[in-house]
Design a protein around this motif. Structure first.
Motif, PDB file in Angstrom:
ATOM      1  N   VAL A 150      92.138  86.242  54.417  1.00 50.07           N
ATOM      2  CA  VAL A 150      92.386  85.970  53.007  1.00 50.07           C
ATOM      3  C   VAL A 150      93.780  85.382  52.852  1.00 50.07           C
ATOM      4  O   VAL A 150      94.673  85.616  53.668  1.00 50.07           O
ATOM      5  CB  VAL A 150      92.253  87.236  52.135  1.00 50.07           C
ATOM      6  N   ASP A 152      96.813  85.132  50.017  1.00 53.87           N
ATOM      7  CA  ASP A 152      97.291  85.682  48.755  1.00 53.87           C
ATOM      8  C   ASP A 152      97.828  84.567  47.865  1.00 53.87           C
ATOM      9  O   ASP A 152      98.581  83.699  48.317  1.00 53.87           O
ATOM     10  CB  ASP A 152      98.408  86.703  49.002  1.00 53.87           C
ATOM     11  N   ARG A 162      89.591  86.676  39.569  1.00 58.10           N
ATOM     12  CA  ARG A 162      89.239  87.794  40.435  1.00 58.10           C
ATOM     13  C   ARG A 162      89.377  87.367  41.891  1.00 58.10           C
ATOM     14  O   ARG A 162      89.251  86.192  42.236  1.00 58.10           O
ATOM     15  CB  ARG A 162      87.805  88.262  40.167  1.00 58.10           C
ATOM     16  N   THR A 163      89.646  88.342  42.733  1.00 57.65           N
ATOM     17  CA  THR A 163      89.684  88.104  44.173  1.00 57.65           C
ATOM     18  C   THR A 163      88.288  87.777  44.663  1.00 57.65           C
ATOM     19  O   THR A 163      87.322  88.480  44.346  1.00 57.65           O
ATOM     20  CB  THR A 163      90.233  89.339  44.896  1.00 57.65           C
ATOM     21  N   THR A 164      88.180  86.708  45.425  1.00 55.16           N
ATOM     22  CA  THR A 164      86.877  86.307  45.932  1.00 55.16           C
ATOM     23  C   THR A 164      87.062  85.424  47.154  1.00 55.16           C
ATOM     24  O   THR A 164      88.048  84.682  47.263  1.00 55.16           O
ATOM     25  CB  THR A 164      86.065  85.549  44.849  1.00 55.16           C
ATOM     26  N   ARG A 168      92.850  85.975  47.545  1.00 54.69           N
ATOM     27  CA  ARG A 168      93.179  87.291  47.020  1.00 54.69           C
ATOM     28  C   ARG A 168      94.213  87.117  45.914  1.00 54.69           C
ATOM     29  O   ARG A 168      95.302  86.602  46.145  1.00 54.69           O
ATOM     30  CB  ARG A 168      93.733  88.206  48.117  1.00 54.69           C
ATOM     31  N   ILE A 169      93.865  87.542  44.731  1.00 52.78           N
ATOM     32  CA  ILE A 169      94.712  87.369  43.565  1.00 52.78           C
ATOM     33  C   ILE A 169      95.784  88.462  43.538  1.00 52.78           C
ATOM     34  O   ILE A 169      95.479  89.652  43.628  1.00 52.78           O
ATOM     35  CB  ILE A 169      93.879  87.412  42.266  1.00 52.78           C
ATOM     36  N   GLU A 199     100.242  95.130  51.565  1.00 51.76           N
ATOM     37  CA  GLU A 199      98.920  95.161  52.214  1.00 51.76           C
ATOM     38  C   GLU A 199      98.995  95.628  53.661  1.00 51.76           C
ATOM     39  O   GLU A 199      97.968  95.628  54.350  1.00 51.76           O
ATOM     40  CB  GLU A 199      98.282  93.761  52.162  1.00 51.76           C
TER      41      GLU A 199
END
Length: 371
Positions: A150, A152, A162-164, A168-169, A199
């Motif tokens: 992912v 960011d 939204r995160t998708t 990653r938002i 994270e």
């Protein structure tokens, strides 16, 4: 032709011929490609693929790291297009109709009698952050872009995203000023570090990233700890341990810069790292450098700005400085950033303090003891 006659489809070959063959749904509609046709072309085995909502890659096969970065930005950036009267349209398709990618800088011909409008900012209200940003900043401790599942992307808190997929938002109440790296808007190092650390659970990785930030000259420890504090990460034990190493690393570098400043700018050699004490009296406090003949002391401010500790430490510094100055000792206060960015000016400040010693009343006699 009536108003209901559909526009002729615009050719797509110039879009697919670019270095990054990425388009948005708005671009495709502007070129006469319906949503149904887009879905058909993005089916398994089709010529296109949908990387993220409203972001289409005009080829099959794995996307490159560059394409993933720009796909995430296209997905997260606020749609802003320029209309031909020189204004902006937050949701219209005027820019897309002209073949301009959504969110990408665009120029529009100036109409007679009108002033030129500045270009639209690239990828409005979105920038890469976290590990991907650190990689772009040149961190060797950050993983290569192809290994990141992912990416960011930092956006304002109220954006409805939204995160998708690979995006990653990460939200913020105050969007920092981005740095352009190879054409990609990237969060400043301190902010990117905080988003990456949020994270991570591996203490070794966190320590290596923070150490490289300081040792590599990317930023000062205080700015890193300030961002970690804002992100409420200083309650995590492995982060606290890494911060302690970071502060020690930053202080060591600042001391090296101080030694170099004294040597390279011809200042008198001081006594280093001493505690000052009145003869037979109480301890006055420690200083990083002291010139006994001139009654000038120097202190490095390497505070980490860690919550309430910062205020308490600053109050302690202030009390010590006031006490020393009452005794006739001039205290010069330097920060690691000043030593890094303008050592010539800091050397001039110290030299001025030393030269002014002859114009002052004699200071009280103090004893300098090694720390």
């Amino acid at each position: 032709m009536t108003h209901n006659t559909p526009l002729s489809p615009r050719p797509l070959h110039h879009l697919a011929a670019g270095r990054r063959r990425l388009v948005t749904a708005a671009q495709l509609r502007a070129h006469g490609v319906s949503a149904a046709e887009t879905s058909e072309r993005c089916r398994p085995g089709g010529p296109w693929q949908q990387l993220l909502p409203n972001v289409v890659l005009l080829h099959q096969g794995p996307p490159t790291s560059d394409e993933r970065l720009h796909a995430v930005l296209l997905y997260a950036a606020r749609e802003r297009t320029v209309v031909q009267n020189g204004g902006e349209n937050g949701a219209g398709n005027a820019g897309a109709a002209a073949g301009v990618p959504v969110g990408v800088t665009a120029s529009v011909p100036v109409q007679p009698g009108r002033e030129e409008t500045p270009p639209v900012p690239a990828y409005a209200e979105a920038m890469i952050t976290g590990l991907a940003a650190l990689t772009l900043h040149g961190f060797t401790a950050a993983p290569p872009l192809p290994s990141l599942d992912v990416i960011d992307v930092l956006v304002p808190r109220l954006r409805r995203l939204r995160t998708t997929g690979c995006a990653r938002i990460v939200r913020t109440t105050a969007l920092p000023t981005s740095v352009q790296v190879t054409g990609v808007p990237v969060a400043p190092v301190a902010r990117a570090l905080a988003d990456a650390v949020a994270e991570l659970s591996d203490a070794g990785v966190v320590r290596r990233l923070l150490t490289e930030a300081v040792r590599g000259g990317h930023c000062e420890p205080a700015s890193v700890v300030r961002e970690l504090n804002r992100a409420r990460l200083l309650s995590r034990p492995h982060v606290v341990d890494a911060v302690d190493s970071l502060v020690a690393e930053g202080r060591a570098l600042a001391e090296q810069r101080l030694y170099r400043m004294v040597r390279e700018h011809g200042l008198p050699e001081p006594v280093w790292n001493v505690d000052l004490r009145l003869p037979g009296g109480p301890l006055l406090g420690g200083v990083d450098a002291f010139w006994p003949e001139h009654s000038v002391a120097l202190e490095l401010d390497t505070r980490a700005h860690r919550q309430r500790e910062d205020d308490a430490l600053w109050a302690q510094y202030a009390r010590k400085r006031e006490h020393l100055e009452r005794l006739g000792i001039t205290v010069v206060h330097l920060t690691p950033r000043k030593l890094r960015d303008c050592p010539e000016h800091q050397a001039a400040v110290v030299r001025t303090a030393l030269m002014a010693a002859g114009d002052r009343e004699p200071a009280a006699y103090v004893v300098a003891l090694p720390r």
